[in-house]
Design a protein around this motif. Sequence first.
Motif, PDB file in Angstrom:
ATOM      1  N   MET A   1       0.804  -1.300   0.011  1.00 34.48           N
ATOM      2  CA  MET A   1      -0.236  -0.136  -0.043  1.00 34.48           C
ATOM      3  C   MET A   1       0.955   1.226   0.067  1.00 34.48           C
ATOM      4  O   MET A   1       0.476   2.231  -0.532  1.00 34.48           O
ATOM      5  CB  MET A   1      -0.868  -0.023   1.298  1.00 34.48           C
ATOM      6  CG  MET A   1      -1.669   1.263   1.464  1.00 34.48           C
ATOM      7  SD  MET A   1      -2.414   1.573  -0.205  1.00 34.48           S
ATOM      8  CE  MET A   1      -3.596   0.014  -0.466  1.00 34.48           C
ATOM      9  N   TRP A  16      -0.129   2.284   6.604  1.00 33.00           N
ATOM     10  CA  TRP A  16      -1.324   1.521   5.999  1.00 33.00           C
ATOM     11  C   TRP A  16      -0.651   0.408   5.152  1.00 33.00           C
ATOM     12  O   TRP A  16       0.236   0.963   4.106  1.00 33.00           O
ATOM     13  CB  TRP A  16      -2.092   2.533   5.239  1.00 33.00           C
ATOM     14  CG  TRP A  16      -3.087   3.474   6.184  1.00 33.00           C
ATOM     15  CD1 TRP A  16      -3.040   3.754   7.264  1.00 33.00           C
ATOM     16  CD2 TRP A  16      -3.879   4.305   5.476  1.00 33.00           C
ATOM     17  NE1 TRP A  16      -3.742   4.642   7.631  1.00 33.00           N
ATOM     18  CE2 TRP A  16      -4.283   4.977   6.577  1.00 33.00           C
ATOM     19  CE3 TRP A  16      -4.572   4.782   4.346  1.00 33.00           C
ATOM     20  CZ2 TRP A  16      -5.337   6.016   6.505  1.00 33.00           C
ATOM     21  CZ3 TRP A  16      -5.407   5.781   4.113  1.00 33.00           C
ATOM     22  CH2 TRP A  16      -6.081   6.585   5.104  1.00 33.00           C
ATOM     23  N   HIS A  17      -1.191  -0.580   5.245  1.00 29.75           N
ATOM     24  CA  HIS A  17      -0.593  -1.704   4.233  1.00 29.75           C
ATOM     25  C   HIS A  17      -1.803  -2.321   3.667  1.00 29.75           C
ATOM     26  O   HIS A  17      -2.943  -2.306   3.919  1.00 29.75           O
ATOM     27  CB  HIS A  17       0.144  -2.777   5.118  1.00 29.75           C
ATOM     28  CG  HIS A  17       1.468  -2.297   5.967  1.00 29.75           C
ATOM     29  ND1 HIS A  17       1.918  -2.975   6.758  1.00 29.75           N
ATOM     30  CD2 HIS A  17       2.145  -1.186   5.603  1.00 29.75           C
ATOM     31  CE1 HIS A  17       2.998  -2.420   7.379  1.00 29.75           C
ATOM     32  NE2 HIS A  17       3.282  -1.258   6.571  1.00 29.75           N
ATOM     33  N   TRP A  18      -1.404  -2.818   2.404  1.00 27.13           N
ATOM     34  CA  TRP A  18      -2.261  -3.641   1.583  1.00 27.13           C
ATOM     35  C   TRP A  18      -2.458  -5.091   2.144  1.00 27.13           C
ATOM     36  O   TRP A  18      -1.432  -5.931   2.313  1.00 27.13           O
ATOM     37  CB  TRP A  18      -1.852  -3.791   0.091  1.00 27.13           C
ATOM     38  CG  TRP A  18      -2.765  -4.432  -0.858  1.00 27.13           C
ATOM     39  CD1 TRP A  18      -2.634  -5.684  -1.150  1.00 27.13           C
ATOM     40  CD2 TRP A  18      -4.034  -3.761  -1.463  1.00 27.13           C
ATOM     41  NE1 TRP A  18      -3.650  -5.817  -2.103  1.00 27.13           N
ATOM     42  CE2 TRP A  18      -4.594  -4.883  -2.138  1.00 27.13           C
ATOM     43  CE3 TRP A  18      -4.694  -2.524  -1.093  1.00 27.13           C
ATOM     44  CZ2 TRP A  18      -5.637  -4.567  -2.992  1.00 27.13           C
ATOM     45  CZ3 TRP A  18      -5.651  -2.021  -1.837  1.00 27.13           C
ATOM     46  CH2 TRP A  18      -6.299  -3.263  -2.697  1.00 27.13           C
ATOM     47  N   ARG A  19      -3.678  -5.278   2.441  1.00 28.27           N
ATOM     48  CA  ARG A  19      -3.623  -6.867   3.301  1.00 28.27           C
ATOM     49  C   ARG A  19      -3.385  -7.655   2.239  1.00 28.27           C
ATOM     50  O   ARG A  19      -2.933  -8.849   2.741  1.00 28.27           O
ATOM     51  CB  ARG A  19      -5.256  -6.973   3.707  1.00 28.27           C
ATOM     52  CG  ARG A  19      -5.072  -7.850   4.594  1.00 28.27           C
ATOM     53  CD  ARG A  19      -6.858  -8.663   4.543  1.00 28.27           C
ATOM     54  NE  ARG A  19      -7.487  -7.169   5.200  1.00 28.27           N
ATOM     55  CZ  ARG A  19      -7.863  -6.816   6.515  1.00 28.27           C
ATOM     56  NH1 ARG A  19      -7.251  -7.735   7.394  1.00 28.27           N
ATOM     57  NH2 ARG A  19      -8.651  -5.750   6.834  1.00 28.27           N
ATOM     58  N   LEU A  21      -1.141  -8.398  -0.536  1.00 22.89           N
ATOM     59  CA  LEU A  21       0.247  -8.128  -1.371  1.00 22.89           C
ATOM     60  C   LEU A  21       0.986  -9.370  -0.872  1.00 22.89           C
ATOM     61  O   LEU A  21       1.604  -9.969  -1.818  1.00 22.89           O
ATOM     62  CB  LEU A  21       0.936  -7.119  -0.806  1.00 22.89           C
ATOM     63  CG  LEU A  21       0.744  -5.862  -1.988  1.00 22.89           C
ATOM     64  CD1 LEU A  21       1.626  -4.722  -1.356  1.00 22.89           C
ATOM     65  CD2 LEU A  21       0.825  -6.269  -3.290  1.00 22.89           C
ATOM     66  N   ASP A 472      -8.046  -3.381   2.044  1.00 20.24           N
ATOM     67  CA  ASP A 472      -8.524  -4.254   1.122  1.00 20.24           C
ATOM     68  C   ASP A 472      -8.602  -3.584  -0.390  1.00 20.24           C
ATOM     69  O   ASP A 472      -8.797  -4.271  -1.296  1.00 20.24           O
ATOM     70  CB  ASP A 472      -9.616  -5.159   1.407  1.00 20.24           C
ATOM     71  CG  ASP A 472      -9.532  -6.105   2.673  1.00 20.24           C
ATOM     72  OD1 ASP A 472      -8.957  -7.061   2.366  1.00 20.24           O
ATOM     73  OD2 ASP A 472      -9.833  -5.432   3.625  1.00 20.24           O
TER      74      ASP A 472
END
Length: 587
Positions: A1, A16-19, A21, A472
């Motif tokens: 993210m 904030w991270h991309w769930r 990846l 997401d």
Amino acid sequence: MSAVLNIQRSITGQPWHWRGLAADSRGGLVPDDLVTQLLIARGVAREELDMHKAPSIRAFMPDPSIFRDMDKAAARLADAVEQREQVAIFGDYDVDGATSAALLILLLRDLGLEARPYIPDRLMEGYGPSGEALVRLKHEGASLIVTVDCGAQAFEALEMAKAAGAEVIVVDHHKCTTELPQALALVNPNRLDETEGAAHGHLAAVGVAWLLGAALIRTLRGRGYFASRAEPKLLDLLDIVALGTVADVAALKGLNRAFVAQGLKVMAQRRNIGLNALIEASRLTRAPTATDLGFALGPRINAGGRVGRSDLGVRLLTTRDPEEARTIAEELNQLNEERRAIEAGVQAEAEELSLRKANHAVAVIASKGWHAGVIGIVAGRLKEKLGRPAIVIALDEDGIGKGSGRSIPGVDLGAAVLAAKDAGLLRAGGGHAMACGVTIDAERLDSFAEFLEERLSERVTQAMGERALLLDAVVAPGGVCPELVNAMEAGGPYGMGWPAPRVAAGPVTVIKADVVGTGGHVRLIVAGPDGRSIKAVAFRQADTELGQALLSAPRHRKLWLAGRARIDDWGSRPAAELHVEDAAWAD
């Protein structure tokens, strides 16, 4: 993210991270449909996608016989059914206990046996079976007692019951120690000597009770009991299982997810008279969702045990009389309003006291005069506010405290409480990873807090350091719409361990922001670059850094908002809104 939004530190101080990846073995995102992406991001292997897209009981149900003592418990219950014995069901006073007790009562009723419910009073009797109550049930004629959602730590009580000649089956899911209490059978996936059954340690007690029901029916079938009568339809009781599972915040993975998915379908048919009355009292005009179980129906059943009469939940779920059901549902509705008022007062005091514990890994907050029926809710709210485990303890006039705790992912609070009990710091205590209950003398509070600090400090620090907001989807503000919500719901049901999808919407300009409700909710109208506006709300955030940033956001600065997209069905036309959990400046 970070490659998409480059948000390393939001307003609440987290990246904030991309769930998804790291979820796909082929690396990165793949151009799948939205539901497939959601499932893969929650750990589903590609070869198991079909069974998870439509979770069924058949696909996830284990053979009940894998659990220790299950066959013994089913055989003894079958004897009781065939001999028309007097059976007492001893349940805990929360939703899991009420639904577990109701399930067995309804099943035994269909088998021709009217069992007696017994729910202890939270304030007068406390948690779990007491020896006095079990012995009294024996003397009043019960030849078999089944405890549900309690009993795994009831050593003295079960010893007294055995001495009085009472036969007791324990159906529980709370953590066990190496030593087990004296019971005819103890069915619990969290027994330390479990092998195959240990894989189902996430089950709520009502799920374990349902599996016992399946084993009972199978045993009676093998004995020819149904040669002249119809078999009960155990699947018809899944509405009760779904309610208890969600309300007990059990992880919605595997069998639990199937319980809830199928249970919601049963609930939509309004077969249970009491549940139907409760749905109407909750002012729900549509079929209940998993969110409704946790935030509308569950709290109302809990209210009976917290500030009213503990048996109201079981009575509601097992009544045959629609008028009695309406009366009980309205009473629970009123008790829930009283609970909210009591909770608000305790919450304010607990938050003030927590400021003195700012540097502690686990906030152990205690005071006299607090209502013991709301401390679990307050502990949960405090945990959310502090971002670390919290235990809230109500002290009585004799200096004895009854406490309830809530934890954060990665910190096993139940195991720590059991260790504190073994160390002699508690009168009683137990629980599971995310929640616990304790009974403690006031003079041991400091020692207990120090014990938790020493045992959990490193783990709490690690868990808090690993904290990140997982997303997401990223959408333009106009993409927060009913079609998006409906598409994401196909990956549900969502809950603990199977988190609801979180989306980032933006960049937006705050057009209007104000505070509404007694809980300090921040209500927003935001607009995207194309001028399309959406509604958003940040619950209980008015006095937080996030809430203040939203309320004071200047028109010339743009924000990304992150949260859950929900359907707002209060108006004449359903619309979507964003329930904001975090925000970050877009410039």
